[in-house]
Enzyme design. Structure first.
Site, mmCIF file in Angstrom:
data_model
loop_
_atom_site.group_PDB
_atom_site.id
_atom_site.type_symbol
_atom_site.label_atom_id
_atom_site.label_comp_id
_atom_site.label_asym_id
_atom_site.label_seq_id
_atom_site.Cartn_x
_atom_site.Cartn_y
_atom_site.Cartn_z
ATOM 1 N N GLY A 135 72.078 67.831 70.675
ATOM 2 C CA GLY A 135 73.422 68.367 70.423
ATOM 3 C C GLY A 135 73.707 69.505 71.380
ATOM 4 C CE LYS A 161 63.130 65.416 73.570
ATOM 5 N NZ LYS A 161 63.851 64.557 72.616
ATOM 6 N N GLY A 177 65.243 70.434 70.847
ATOM 7 C CA GLY A 177 66.579 71.037 70.761
ATOM 8 C C GLY A 177 66.546 72.403 70.116
ATOM 9 C CD GLU A 223 67.384 61.277 76.844
ATOM 10 O OE1 GLU A 223 67.440 61.654 78.022
ATOM 11 O OE2 GLU A 223 67.559 62.046 75.893
HETATM 12 N N1 HSE Z 1 67.640 61.414 73.315
HETATM 13 C C1 HSE Z 1 67.047 62.589 72.777
HETATM 14 C C2 HSE Z 1 66.758 62.367 71.298
HETATM 15 C C3 HSE Z 1 67.972 63.754 72.988
HETATM 16 O O1 HSE Z 1 67.241 61.377 70.741
HETATM 17 O O2 HSE Z 1 66.016 63.149 70.713
HETATM 18 C C4 HSE Z 1 67.342 65.115 72.875
HETATM 19 O O3 HSE Z 1 66.349 65.334 73.837
#
Ligand code: HSE
Length: 331
Positions: A313, A221, A150, A206
Protein backbone atom coordinates in the site's frame (compact mmCIF):
# COMPACT_ATOMS: atom_id res chain seq x y z
CA UNK A 1 16.56 23.07 13.52
CA UNK A 2 18.41 20.91 11.02
CA UNK A 3 17.48 21.37 7.36
CA UNK A 4 17.50 18.10 5.42
CA UNK A 5 17.47 18.38 1.65
CA UNK A 6 15.98 15.31 0.00
CA UNK A 7 15.26 13.94 -3.46
CA UNK A 8 12.44 11.53 -4.27
CA UNK A 9 13.52 9.34 -7.18
CA UNK A 10 10.50 7.43 -8.47
CA UNK A 11 7.07 9.05 -8.21
CA UNK A 12 4.62 6.16 -8.60
CA UNK A 13 2.30 4.96 -5.84
CA UNK A 14 5.02 4.80 -3.17
CA UNK A 15 6.80 8.06 -4.12
CA UNK A 16 3.48 9.90 -4.12
CA UNK A 17 2.63 8.27 -0.77
CA UNK A 18 5.89 9.68 0.61
CA UNK A 19 5.00 13.18 -0.63
CA UNK A 20 1.56 12.87 0.99
CA UNK A 21 2.89 11.77 4.38
CA UNK A 22 5.60 14.46 4.30
CA UNK A 23 2.84 17.05 3.77
CA UNK A 24 0.65 15.49 6.44
CA UNK A 25 3.51 15.31 8.97
CA UNK A 26 5.32 18.57 8.12
CA UNK A 27 4.48 20.22 11.45
CA UNK A 28 5.31 17.09 13.41
CA UNK A 29 8.70 16.87 11.68
CA UNK A 30 9.42 20.49 12.57
CA UNK A 31 8.36 19.82 16.18
CA UNK A 32 11.01 17.10 16.42
CA UNK A 33 13.65 19.33 14.85
CA UNK A 34 13.58 18.14 11.23
CA UNK A 35 13.05 20.71 8.49
CA UNK A 36 12.77 18.37 5.51
CA UNK A 37 12.79 20.01 2.08
CA UNK A 38 12.30 17.99 -1.08
CA UNK A 39 14.53 19.66 -3.67
CA UNK A 40 13.97 17.23 -6.55
CA UNK A 41 11.30 14.76 -7.62
CA UNK A 42 11.93 12.54 -10.62
CA UNK A 43 9.55 10.16 -12.38
CA UNK A 44 9.91 8.19 -15.61
CA UNK A 45 8.64 11.12 -17.71
CA UNK A 46 10.23 14.20 -16.17
CA UNK A 47 11.38 16.00 -13.06
CA UNK A 48 10.68 18.95 -10.81
CA UNK A 49 13.60 20.77 -9.22
CA UNK A 50 13.51 23.58 -6.66
CA UNK A 51 16.56 23.95 -4.46
CA UNK A 52 14.48 26.02 -1.97
CA UNK A 53 12.01 23.13 -1.54
CA UNK A 54 9.26 21.86 -3.86
CA UNK A 55 5.61 22.59 -3.12
CA UNK A 56 4.56 18.96 -2.62
CA UNK A 57 0.81 19.64 -3.04
CA UNK A 58 1.45 21.23 -6.42
CA UNK A 59 3.74 18.34 -7.45
CA UNK A 60 1.07 15.77 -6.51
CA UNK A 61 -1.62 17.63 -8.39
CA UNK A 62 0.61 18.03 -11.48
CA UNK A 63 1.27 14.30 -11.42
CA UNK A 64 -2.49 13.65 -11.25
CA UNK A 65 -3.41 15.99 -14.09
CA UNK A 66 -0.39 15.77 -16.45
CA UNK A 67 0.75 12.21 -15.67
CA UNK A 68 4.22 13.51 -14.85
CA UNK A 69 5.74 15.46 -12.00
CA UNK A 70 7.39 18.20 -14.02
CA UNK A 71 8.80 19.31 -17.38
CA UNK A 72 12.50 19.06 -16.52
CA UNK A 73 14.37 16.35 -18.46
CA UNK A 74 17.03 15.63 -15.84
CA UNK A 75 17.30 11.95 -14.83
CA UNK A 76 17.40 10.53 -11.32
CA UNK A 77 21.10 9.70 -11.68
CA UNK A 78 21.89 13.27 -12.77
CA UNK A 79 19.99 14.66 -9.79
CA UNK A 80 21.86 12.34 -7.45
CA UNK A 81 25.24 13.26 -8.94
CA UNK A 82 24.84 16.99 -9.53
CA UNK A 83 22.40 18.53 -7.07
CA UNK A 84 23.62 18.96 -3.53
CA UNK A 85 21.35 17.15 -1.03
CA UNK A 86 21.53 14.96 2.06
CA UNK A 87 19.01 12.18 1.45
CA UNK A 88 17.89 10.19 -1.59
CA UNK A 89 14.50 8.51 -1.18
CA UNK A 90 14.54 5.69 -3.76
CA UNK A 91 11.07 4.54 -4.82
CA UNK A 92 11.51 3.50 -8.46
CA UNK A 93 9.81 0.27 -9.60
CA UNK A 94 11.75 -2.77 -8.48
CA UNK A 95 13.79 -4.96 -10.81
CA UNK A 96 14.78 -8.28 -9.29
CA UNK A 97 16.59 -9.56 -12.37
CA UNK A 98 19.37 -6.94 -12.47
CA UNK A 99 18.62 -4.47 -9.65
CA UNK A 100 17.81 -1.99 -12.44
CA UNK A 101 17.96 1.75 -12.12
CA UNK A 102 17.33 1.47 -8.37
CA UNK A 103 20.70 -0.22 -7.86
CA UNK A 104 22.49 2.44 -9.93
CA UNK A 105 20.70 5.20 -8.01
CA UNK A 106 21.65 3.78 -4.62
CA UNK A 107 25.30 3.24 -5.53
CA UNK A 108 25.51 6.76 -7.01
CA UNK A 109 23.93 8.22 -3.88
CA UNK A 110 26.54 6.54 -1.68
CA UNK A 111 29.38 7.66 -3.99
CA UNK A 112 28.12 11.21 -3.50
CA UNK A 113 27.80 10.89 0.28
CA UNK A 114 24.01 10.91 0.38
CA UNK A 115 21.94 8.90 2.84
CA UNK A 116 19.51 6.44 1.25
CA UNK A 117 16.04 5.37 2.38
CA UNK A 118 14.29 2.94 0.06
CA UNK A 119 11.31 0.65 -0.49
CA UNK A 120 12.97 -0.93 -3.54
CA UNK A 121 13.67 -4.56 -2.68
CA UNK A 122 15.24 -5.79 -5.97
CA UNK A 123 18.66 -4.16 -5.50
CA UNK A 124 18.88 -5.44 -1.91
CA UNK A 125 17.76 -8.95 -2.82
CA UNK A 126 20.62 -9.13 -5.35
CA UNK A 127 23.43 -6.89 -4.07
CA UNK A 128 22.92 -6.37 -0.38
CA UNK A 129 26.59 -6.80 0.53
CA UNK A 130 27.77 -4.37 -2.17
CA UNK A 131 25.25 -1.73 -1.10
CA UNK A 132 26.01 -2.10 2.61
CA UNK A 133 29.74 -1.83 1.85
CA UNK A 134 29.23 1.26 -0.35
CA UNK A 135 27.26 2.98 2.39
CA UNK A 136 29.92 2.07 4.98
CA UNK A 137 32.75 3.43 2.82
CA UNK A 138 30.93 6.70 2.14
CA UNK A 139 29.82 7.12 5.76
CA UNK A 140 26.20 7.43 4.56
CA UNK A 141 23.22 5.88 6.31
CA UNK A 142 21.25 3.16 4.51
CA UNK A 143 17.74 2.31 5.73
CA UNK A 144 15.29 -0.03 4.03
CA UNK A 145 12.48 -0.92 6.46
CA UNK A 146 9.93 -0.49 3.65
CA UNK A 147 11.47 -3.28 1.56
CA UNK A 148 10.13 -6.03 3.85
CA UNK A 149 6.54 -6.24 5.09
CA UNK A 150 5.45 -2.70 4.13
CA UNK A 151 4.20 -0.98 7.27
CA UNK A 152 5.05 -3.98 9.48
CA UNK A 153 8.15 -2.84 11.39
CA UNK A 154 10.32 -5.94 11.18
CA UNK A 155 13.86 -4.69 10.52
CA UNK A 156 13.88 -1.76 12.92
CA UNK A 157 12.03 -3.84 15.50
CA UNK A 158 14.88 -6.34 15.50
CA UNK A 159 17.84 -3.98 15.10
CA UNK A 160 16.62 -1.21 17.42
CA UNK A 161 13.92 -2.41 19.81
CA UNK A 162 15.25 -5.96 20.29
CA UNK A 163 18.89 -4.81 20.19
CA UNK A 164 21.14 -7.13 22.19
CA UNK A 165 19.02 -10.22 21.54
CA UNK A 166 20.39 -13.08 19.48
CA UNK A 167 17.92 -13.77 16.71
CA UNK A 168 17.40 -17.51 16.42
CA UNK A 169 14.83 -17.55 13.62
CA UNK A 170 12.23 -15.51 11.79
CA UNK A 171 9.13 -17.16 10.41
CA UNK A 172 6.18 -15.49 8.76
CA UNK A 173 4.12 -14.38 5.80
CA UNK A 174 5.79 -11.75 3.64
CA UNK A 175 3.58 -11.68 0.55
CA UNK A 176 0.11 -10.14 0.81
CA UNK A 177 -1.02 -11.29 -2.62
CA UNK A 178 -0.52 -14.99 -1.83
CA UNK A 179 -2.11 -14.57 1.58
CA UNK A 180 -5.12 -12.89 0.00
CA UNK A 181 -5.51 -15.60 -2.63
CA UNK A 182 -5.18 -18.47 -0.13
CA UNK A 183 -7.50 -16.85 2.43
CA UNK A 184 -10.24 -16.09 -0.09
CA UNK A 185 -9.96 -19.46 -1.85
CA UNK A 186 -10.56 -21.08 1.52
CA UNK A 187 -13.25 -18.75 2.88
CA UNK A 188 -15.23 -18.20 -0.31
CA UNK A 189 -14.36 -21.41 -2.15
CA UNK A 190 -13.36 -18.99 -4.92
CA UNK A 191 -11.09 -19.95 -7.80
CA UNK A 192 -7.39 -19.20 -7.87
CA UNK A 193 -7.68 -17.16 -11.10
CA UNK A 194 -10.54 -15.04 -9.74
CA UNK A 195 -8.65 -14.26 -6.53
CA UNK A 196 -5.45 -13.42 -8.35
CA UNK A 197 -7.44 -10.97 -10.49
CA UNK A 198 -8.89 -9.42 -7.30
CA UNK A 199 -5.43 -9.07 -5.75
CA UNK A 200 -4.32 -7.26 -8.92
CA UNK A 201 -7.34 -4.96 -8.70
CA UNK A 202 -6.44 -4.17 -5.08
CA UNK A 203 -3.08 -2.96 -6.40
CA UNK A 204 -1.01 -5.21 -4.15
CA UNK A 205 0.27 -7.71 -6.74
CA UNK A 206 3.58 -7.14 -8.51
CA UNK A 207 3.42 -5.83 -12.10
CA UNK A 208 4.16 -9.42 -13.11
CA UNK A 209 2.15 -11.42 -10.52
CA UNK A 210 4.20 -14.54 -11.28
CA UNK A 211 6.72 -13.06 -8.83
CA UNK A 212 4.05 -13.21 -6.11
CA UNK A 213 2.51 -16.61 -6.75
CA UNK A 214 5.81 -18.39 -7.45
CA UNK A 215 7.13 -17.16 -4.08
CA UNK A 216 9.89 -14.99 -5.58
CA UNK A 217 8.71 -11.72 -4.03
CA UNK A 218 8.59 -13.43 -0.63
CA UNK A 219 12.07 -14.89 -1.26
CA UNK A 220 13.44 -11.40 -2.02
CA UNK A 221 12.11 -10.06 1.27
CA UNK A 222 13.34 -13.08 3.20
CA UNK A 223 16.83 -12.76 1.77
CA UNK A 224 16.95 -9.10 2.83
CA UNK A 225 16.23 -10.30 6.39
CA UNK A 226 18.81 -13.08 6.04
CA UNK A 227 21.49 -10.55 5.04
CA UNK A 228 20.53 -7.65 7.27
CA UNK A 229 19.69 -9.60 10.44
CA UNK A 230 21.65 -12.85 10.17
CA UNK A 231 24.69 -11.36 8.41
CA UNK A 232 24.42 -13.81 5.51
CA UNK A 233 25.70 -13.00 2.03
CA UNK A 234 22.84 -14.46 0.02
CA UNK A 235 20.73 -13.47 -2.97
CA UNK A 236 17.14 -14.51 -3.57
CA UNK A 237 18.47 -17.23 -5.84
CA UNK A 238 19.85 -18.98 -2.73
CA UNK A 239 16.37 -19.36 -1.24
CA UNK A 240 14.58 -22.72 -1.51
CA UNK A 241 11.28 -21.58 -3.03
CA UNK A 242 7.92 -23.23 -3.64
CA UNK A 243 5.02 -20.98 -4.58
CA UNK A 244 1.26 -21.42 -4.27
CA UNK A 245 0.35 -22.26 -7.87
CA UNK A 246 -0.07 -25.97 -7.21
CA UNK A 247 -2.36 -25.59 -4.20
CA UNK A 248 -5.77 -26.94 -5.14
CA UNK A 249 -9.18 -26.04 -3.64
CA UNK A 250 -9.37 -29.69 -2.50
CA UNK A 251 -6.15 -29.42 -0.47
CA UNK A 252 -7.45 -26.25 1.20
CA UNK A 253 -10.69 -28.03 2.16
CA UNK A 254 -8.77 -31.04 3.51
CA UNK A 255 -6.62 -28.70 5.59
CA UNK A 256 -9.71 -26.92 6.90
CA UNK A 257 -11.36 -30.21 7.90
CA UNK A 258 -8.27 -30.98 9.98
CA UNK A 259 -8.31 -27.54 11.69
CA UNK A 260 -5.56 -25.97 9.59
CA UNK A 261 -5.04 -23.23 7.05
CA UNK A 262 -2.43 -23.32 4.27
CA UNK A 263 -0.07 -20.32 4.25
CA UNK A 264 2.98 -19.40 2.20
CA UNK A 265 5.53 -19.40 5.02
CA UNK A 266 8.97 -17.78 4.91
CA UNK A 267 11.61 -19.13 7.30
CA UNK A 268 15.14 -18.01 7.98
CA UNK A 269 17.58 -19.37 10.56
CA UNK A 270 21.18 -20.57 10.55
CA UNK A 271 21.72 -22.68 7.41
CA UNK A 272 18.12 -22.34 6.15
CA UNK A 273 16.33 -19.78 3.97
CA UNK A 274 13.05 -21.23 2.69
CA UNK A 275 9.69 -20.14 1.27
CA UNK A 276 7.04 -22.87 1.02
CA UNK A 277 3.34 -23.51 1.65
CA UNK A 278 2.76 -24.97 5.13
CA UNK A 279 -0.11 -26.15 7.25
CA UNK A 280 -0.71 -23.70 10.10
CA UNK A 281 -3.20 -24.55 12.89
CA UNK A 282 -6.28 -22.30 13.10
CA UNK A 283 -5.74 -19.69 15.79
CA UNK A 284 -1.93 -19.88 15.51
CA UNK A 285 -0.25 -16.42 15.55
CA UNK A 286 0.86 -16.93 11.92
CA UNK A 287 -2.69 -17.74 10.76
CA UNK A 288 -3.51 -14.15 9.76
CA UNK A 289 -5.87 -13.63 6.82
CA UNK A 290 -6.42 -11.35 3.85
CA UNK A 291 -3.54 -9.19 2.66
CA UNK A 292 -1.84 -9.08 6.07
CA UNK A 293 1.81 -9.94 6.62
CA UNK A 294 3.07 -11.44 9.89
CA UNK A 295 6.42 -12.37 11.40
CA UNK A 296 7.42 -14.31 14.52
CA UNK A 297 10.92 -13.50 15.69
CA UNK A 298 12.48 -16.06 18.01
CA UNK A 299 15.10 -14.49 20.29
CA UNK A 300 17.33 -15.65 23.16
CA UNK A 301 16.24 -13.03 25.70
CA UNK A 302 12.80 -11.78 24.69
CA UNK A 303 11.38 -15.16 23.68
CA UNK A 304 9.14 -15.04 20.62
CA UNK A 305 7.83 -11.68 19.44
CA UNK A 306 5.11 -11.68 16.77
CA UNK A 307 4.04 -8.68 14.72
CA UNK A 308 1.47 -8.32 12.01
CA UNK A 309 0.54 -5.47 9.69
CA UNK A 310 -0.15 -4.28 6.19
CA UNK A 311 2.56 -5.48 3.86
CA UNK A 312 1.70 -3.27 0.90
CA UNK A 313 0.00 0.00 0.00
CA UNK A 314 1.15 3.47 -0.86
CA UNK A 315 0.65 5.19 2.51
CA UNK A 316 1.58 2.08 4.51
CA UNK A 317 4.91 1.78 2.66
CA UNK A 318 5.44 5.53 3.03
CA UNK A 319 4.93 5.07 6.78
CA UNK A 320 7.97 2.78 6.89
CA UNK A 321 9.99 5.27 4.80
CA UNK A 322 8.99 8.13 7.10
CA UNK A 323 10.04 6.19 10.19
CA UNK A 324 13.44 5.49 8.62
CA UNK A 325 13.88 9.20 7.82
CA UNK A 326 12.95 10.17 11.37
CA UNK A 327 15.29 7.64 12.91
CA UNK A 328 18.20 8.98 10.85
CA UNK A 329 17.71 12.67 11.54
CA UNK A 330 15.96 12.93 14.91
CA UNK A 331 18.44 14.21 17.44
N1 HSE B 1 3.34 -7.83 -4.20
C1 HSE B 1 3.73 -7.58 -2.86
C2 HSE B 1 2.80 -8.34 -1.92
C3 HSE B 1 3.68 -6.10 -2.60
O1 HSE B 1 1.78 -8.85 -2.38
O2 HSE B 1 3.13 -8.47 -0.75
C4 HSE B 1 4.46 -5.63 -1.40
O3 HSE B 1 5.83 -5.88 -1.51
Amino acid sequence: METIRASIIGFGAVGQGVAKVLLQKANYLKDIGIDLRVIAIVDSKGADIDTEGIDLSAALSRKRTDGRVGPNNITGLEVIRTIDHDLMIETTPTNIETGGVGLENMLAAFENGRDVVTSNKGPLALKYRELAEASRISGSTFRFEATVGGAMPIINLITDVLAGNNIISIEGILNGTCNYILTRMMDERASYEQMLAEAQELGIAETDPTYDVEGIDAACKLVILANAIFGMDATYKDVEVTGITKITPESLILAEDGGYVIKLICEVKKDLIRVAPKLVPNGHPLAVGGTLNVASVQTDLAGTVTITGRGAGSIETASAILSDIISIYRK
